[in-house]
Design a protein around this motif. Structure first.
Motif, PDB file in Angstrom:
ATOM      1  N   HIS A 161      42.691   3.039  18.489  1.00  0.00           N
ATOM      2  CA  HIS A 161      43.684   3.455  17.512  1.00  0.00           C
ATOM      3  C   HIS A 161      43.094   4.677  16.816  1.00  0.00           C
ATOM      4  CE1 HIS A 161      45.185  -0.949  17.331  1.00  0.00           C
ATOM      5  NE2 HIS A 161      45.982  -0.236  18.108  1.00  0.00           N
ATOM      6  N   LEU A 162      43.916   5.662  16.497  1.00  0.00           N
ATOM      7  CA  LEU A 162      43.397   6.901  15.919  1.00  0.00           C
ATOM      8  C   LEU A 162      44.441   7.573  15.041  1.00  0.00           C
ATOM      9  CD1 LEU A 162      44.882   9.330  17.755  1.00  0.00           C
ATOM     10  CD2 LEU A 162      43.249   8.531  19.443  1.00  0.00           C
ATOM     11  N   ASP A 163      43.968   8.479  14.205  1.00  0.00           N
ATOM     12  CA  ASP A 163      44.849   9.321  13.401  1.00  0.00           C
ATOM     13  C   ASP A 163      45.225  10.523  14.262  1.00  0.00           C
ATOM     14  OD1 ASP A 163      45.626  11.556  11.668  1.00  0.00           O
ATOM     15  OD2 ASP A 163      45.025  10.292   9.989  1.00  0.00           O
ATOM     16  N   ALA A 164      46.477  10.609  14.688  1.00  0.00           N
ATOM     17  CA  ALA A 164      46.893  11.630  15.653  1.00  0.00           C
ATOM     18  C   ALA A 164      46.707  13.044  15.107  1.00  0.00           C
ATOM     19  CB  ALA A 164      48.349  11.403  16.054  1.00  0.00           C
ATOM     20  N   GLY A 165      46.948  13.254  13.814  1.00  0.00           N
ATOM     21  CA  GLY A 165      46.762  14.568  13.220  1.00  0.00           C
ATOM     22  C   GLY A 165      45.302  14.994  13.263  1.00  0.00           C
ATOM     23  N   LYS A 166      44.410  14.089  12.881  1.00  0.00           N
ATOM     24  CA  LYS A 166      42.974  14.391  12.906  1.00  0.00           C
ATOM     25  C   LYS A 166      42.478  14.561  14.343  1.00  0.00           C
ATOM     26  CE  LYS A 166      41.828  12.067   8.548  1.00  0.00           C
ATOM     27  NZ  LYS A 166      41.049  10.980   7.906  1.00  0.00           N
ATOM     28  N   PHE A 167      43.076  13.835  15.267  1.00  0.00           N
ATOM     29  CA  PHE A 167      42.663  13.919  16.667  1.00  0.00           C
ATOM     30  C   PHE A 167      42.914  15.319  17.214  1.00  0.00           C
ATOM     31  CE2 PHE A 167      43.544  12.453  21.252  1.00  0.00           C
ATOM     32  CZ  PHE A 167      42.197  12.413  21.573  1.00  0.00           C
ATOM     33  N   GLY A 168      44.083  15.884  16.923  1.00  0.00           N
ATOM     34  CA  GLY A 168      44.391  17.228  17.383  1.00  0.00           C
ATOM     35  C   GLY A 168      43.413  18.254  16.828  1.00  0.00           C
ATOM     36  N   VAL A 169      43.076  18.142  15.545  1.00  0.00           N
ATOM     37  CA  VAL A 169      42.120  19.062  14.921  1.00  0.00           C
ATOM     38  C   VAL A 169      40.735  18.903  15.548  1.00  0.00           C
ATOM     39  CG1 VAL A 169      40.951  19.644  12.764  1.00  0.00           C
ATOM     40  CG2 VAL A 169      43.410  19.148  12.757  1.00  0.00           C
ATOM     41  N   PHE A 170      40.333  17.670  15.794  1.00  0.00           N
ATOM     42  CA  PHE A 170      39.039  17.384  16.405  1.00  0.00           C
ATOM     43  C   PHE A 170      38.949  17.977  17.809  1.00  0.00           C
ATOM     44  CE2 PHE A 170      36.595  14.428  19.136  1.00  0.00           C
ATOM     45  CZ  PHE A 170      35.340  14.540  18.550  1.00  0.00           C
ATOM     46  N   LEU A 171      39.992  17.786  18.598  1.00  0.00           N
ATOM     47  CA  LEU A 171      39.997  18.335  19.953  1.00  0.00           C
ATOM     48  C   LEU A 171      39.975  19.856  19.944  1.00  0.00           C
ATOM     49  CD1 LEU A 171      42.626  15.971  21.628  1.00  0.00           C
ATOM     50  CD2 LEU A 171      40.180  16.037  22.138  1.00  0.00           C
ATOM     51  N   ARG A 172      40.704  20.471  19.028  1.00  0.00           N
ATOM     52  CA  ARG A 172      40.702  21.928  18.932  1.00  0.00           C
ATOM     53  C   ARG A 172      39.292  22.458  18.664  1.00  0.00           C
ATOM     54  NH1 ARG A 172      44.544  24.212  14.479  1.00  0.00           N
ATOM     55  NH2 ARG A 172      42.964  23.296  13.115  1.00  0.00           N
ATOM     56  N   LYS A 173      38.608  21.844  17.721  1.00  0.00           N
ATOM     57  CA  LYS A 173      37.240  22.256  17.404  1.00  0.00           C
ATOM     58  C   LYS A 173      36.335  22.126  18.623  1.00  0.00           C
ATOM     59  CE  LYS A 173      33.368  20.994  14.374  1.00  0.00           C
ATOM     60  NZ  LYS A 173      32.888  20.027  13.347  1.00  0.00           N
ATOM     61  N   HIS A 174      36.448  21.002  19.343  1.00  0.00           N
ATOM     62  CA  HIS A 174      35.614  20.778  20.522  1.00  0.00           C
ATOM     63  C   HIS A 174      35.925  21.805  21.610  1.00  0.00           C
ATOM     64  CE1 HIS A 174      33.232  18.511  23.433  1.00  0.00           C
ATOM     65  NE2 HIS A 174      34.248  18.599  24.272  1.00  0.00           N
ATOM     66  N   CYS A 175      37.197  22.066  21.840  1.00  0.00           N
ATOM     67  CA  CYS A 175      37.589  23.018  22.887  1.00  0.00           C
ATOM     68  C   CYS A 175      37.102  24.434  22.581  1.00  0.00           C
ATOM     69  CB  CYS A 175      39.104  23.030  23.049  1.00  0.00           C
ATOM     70  SG  CYS A 175      39.776  21.561  23.862  1.00  0.00           S
ATOM     71  N   LEU A 176      37.142  24.818  21.315  1.00  0.00           N
ATOM     72  CA  LEU A 176      36.754  26.171  20.947  1.00  0.00           C
ATOM     73  C   LEU A 176      35.233  26.337  20.924  1.00  0.00           C
ATOM     74  CD1 LEU A 176      39.305  27.033  18.100  1.00  0.00           C
ATOM     75  CD2 LEU A 176      39.507  27.342  20.561  1.00  0.00           C
ATOM     76  N   GLU A 177      34.536  25.328  20.422  1.00  0.00           N
ATOM     77  CA  GLU A 177      33.092  25.458  20.252  1.00  0.00           C
ATOM     78  C   GLU A 177      32.305  25.134  21.509  1.00  0.00           C
ATOM     79  OE1 GLU A 177      31.945  23.045  16.951  1.00  0.00           O
ATOM     80  OE2 GLU A 177      32.951  24.316  15.449  1.00  0.00           O
ATOM     81  N   ARG A 178      32.852  24.253  22.355  1.00  0.00           N
ATOM     82  CA  ARG A 178      32.052  23.752  23.474  1.00  0.00           C
ATOM     83  C   ARG A 178      32.609  24.124  24.853  1.00  0.00           C
ATOM     84  NH1 ARG A 178      29.396  19.011  21.638  1.00  0.00           N
ATOM     85  NH2 ARG A 178      28.538  18.786  23.741  1.00  0.00           N
TER      86      ARG A 178
END
Length: 510
Positions: A161-178
């Motif tokens: 279970h997850l917070d969908a809004g926070k998940f999108g922000v988290f994935l964006r950070k990972h995609c851009l940085e890594r």
């Protein structure tokens, strides 16, 4: 037509856009000078819908595939463990029944007929409770692993279970940085086409024209590319699944140490059902309903009766057309997420279909434009099949109900049941669901899931229907499930205990 596919342009962020970007970028070395170029355009004017808070266990493989540390995911996405679904009040008019659809297979599944002996000697025990340890872990609020279990490893199979809004922000950070994804925060203002009808470029407000070879539409229900530009229609499923509206709220826990549910709870209502999802800091609750069978005001009243009027915030209204696109990949454009379709969130198929779509695009990515039409036909065949199976599986939850009222009676009406589901129900009078019924390598729902729902909803096989039943073999696996239950209940922490451990100390790396 022999042009190489080197530039992938994804329109739309949120969970669908960033999961797709992450999958392709990780698989095709977007961070390398020799890798594919992956660009994601996300409009600052459009907020993500932010629903889809439940996942399947497949999300563990997806996050690991794109290199996400599970500890960081838990901490930054307000995530919790999910071990299946609990259905309350779906079967009987009194509404006092329940059953589980857990994420683990029945003990001895495929080795013995577990259904006939259960019907003959243990019918008073819910099927899942007899053949699996996981419903008992959920009932006691247990976590699916221990503090020493490494990241992504499991004692009991689990999703999130997850917070969908926070998940999108988290994935964006990972995609851009890594992962080397190029990010363009801008609004698409127009679409330029090649002479053959392919999309050539997207015009943006601030960054001009962005050219690409393959365009992925993750723009949600507006479906800017596949729907609006290419005019690919939605095949409505409203005649099968009536729900087209939802009211969603976020509800705080009564105290900081309140138990966190290990499952999604779905509670049947007069004209729909209510989801209840436990995150570490709050519960996500919503009422999914049919606007043809009730009013928004009555739906909100039913939601308030469930939550308790005191302290319930004003719910957010969502509307959707239940259905999926006639095609998902047209020319050099493929739709993933809500732009491809949406069916009510029962059984949390939305994010799972995003994962499957992103994985197939990445795994079968065409090398040239000449290859793309072949890949598109394969993709369309795979996802037409998958959407059809999702519709049938969700309908199974309704057709066996004995609840009263027009909504439930309409759901049982013969002309609302897909033909293939009617045929399967006739076959299952004489044998349980099996791999013979779901023969593709990557089925959306395995036959075990159909068994959990079928028998949870009270389906009774015909007398002598399970002809090859071996009571002794089945009893062995029932005892095995009971023994595992005792051992796991004694060894596993509560959901909240393990989540607090992760917050403070993290999980071991594999």
């Amino acid at each position: 037509m022999v042009q190489a596919i080197r530039r992938i342009v994804i329109v739309g962020g949120g969970s669908a856009g960033w999961l797709t970007a992450g999958m392709i970028a990780a698989d095709h070395q977007a961070a390398s000078p020799h890798g594919l170029q992956v660009t994601l355009i996300e409009s600052p004017d459009v907020a993500p819908i932010g629903v889809g808070e439940g996942t399947w266990p497949s999300m563990r493989d997806t996050l690991r595939r794109i290199g996400v540390p599970e500890t960081a995911f838990f901490r930054e996405c307000d995530a919790a463990f999910k071990q299946g679904s609990l259905f309350r009040g779906w079967r009987e008019p009194a509404g006092d029944d329940y059953y589980f659809h857990p994420f683990v297979l029945p003990q001895g599944y495929g080795e013995a007929d577990l259904v006939g002996p259960w019907q003959a000697a243990y019918a008073q025990v819910p099927f899942a409770d007899l053949v699996s340890f996981q419903p008992h872990l959920c009932a006691k609020g247990r976590a699916p692993k221990q503090p020493g279990t490494p990241e992504y490893a499991a004692v009991a199979n689990y999703g999130y279970h997850l917070d969908a809004g926070k998940f999108g922000v988290f994935l964006r950070k990972h995609c851009l940085e890594r992962l080397g994804v190029r990010y363009v925060p801008d609004h698409v203002t127009g679409i330029a086409s090649h002479d053959n009808g392919d999309i050539a470029a997207l015009h943006t407000r601030e960054h001009g024209a962005l050219a690409g070879d393959l365009f992925i539409d993750c723009t949600g229900m507006q479906s800017l590319l596949l729907g609006r530009h290419f005019d690919i229609p939605v095949i409505s499923q409203r005649h099968v699944l009536f729900n087209d509206s939802a009211l969603a709220v976020q509800v705080p826990y009564q105290s900081d140490d309140s138990p966190i549910a290990s499952q999604t709870t779905s509670t049947a209502q007069r004209t729909g059902w209510i989801w209840d999802i436990g995150l570490p800091t709050r519960r996500g609750i919503g009422h999914v309903y049919s606007s043809a069978h009730t009013s928004d005001a009555q739906a909100e009243a039913d939601l308030r009766a469930y939550v308790g009027s005191e302290g319930m915030p004003t719910p957010r209204k969502l509307t959707f057309e239940p259905g999926y696109r006639r095609e998902f990949w047209h020319r050099n454009c493929v739709a993933i997420g809500l732009s491809a379709g949406f069916i009510e969130p029962l059984e949390a198929s939305a994010l799972a279909l995003v994962e499957m779509s992103a994985a197939l695009v990445s795994d079968d990515l065409p090398a040239t434009r000449a290859d793309m039409d072949v890949v598109a036909r394969r993709f369309n065949d795979a996802f037409t099949y998958r959407w059809e199976r999702v519709v049938e599986f969700l309908k199974l939850h309704y057709v066996l109900s004995r609840r009263d009222g027009a909504y439930w009676e309409d759901n049982r009406s013969e002309n609302t049941i897909p033909e293939r589901l009617r045929e399967l129900l006739a076959l299952w009078r004489h044998r349980p669901p099996s791999r013979l019924d779901f023969h593709r390598i990557e089925e959306v729902f395995p036959s075990a899931s159909w068994q959990y729902v079928l028998y949870g909803m009270g389906f009774v096989p015909a007398p002598g229907g399970t002809r090859r039943a071996d009571p002794e073999a089945a009893a062995h696996y029932y005892r095995e499930a009971a023994d595992l239950t005792r051992r796991m209940l004694g060894a596993l922490p509560s959901n909240r205990e393990l989540l607090e451990h992760i917050r403070r100390h993290g999980l071991q790396k594999i």
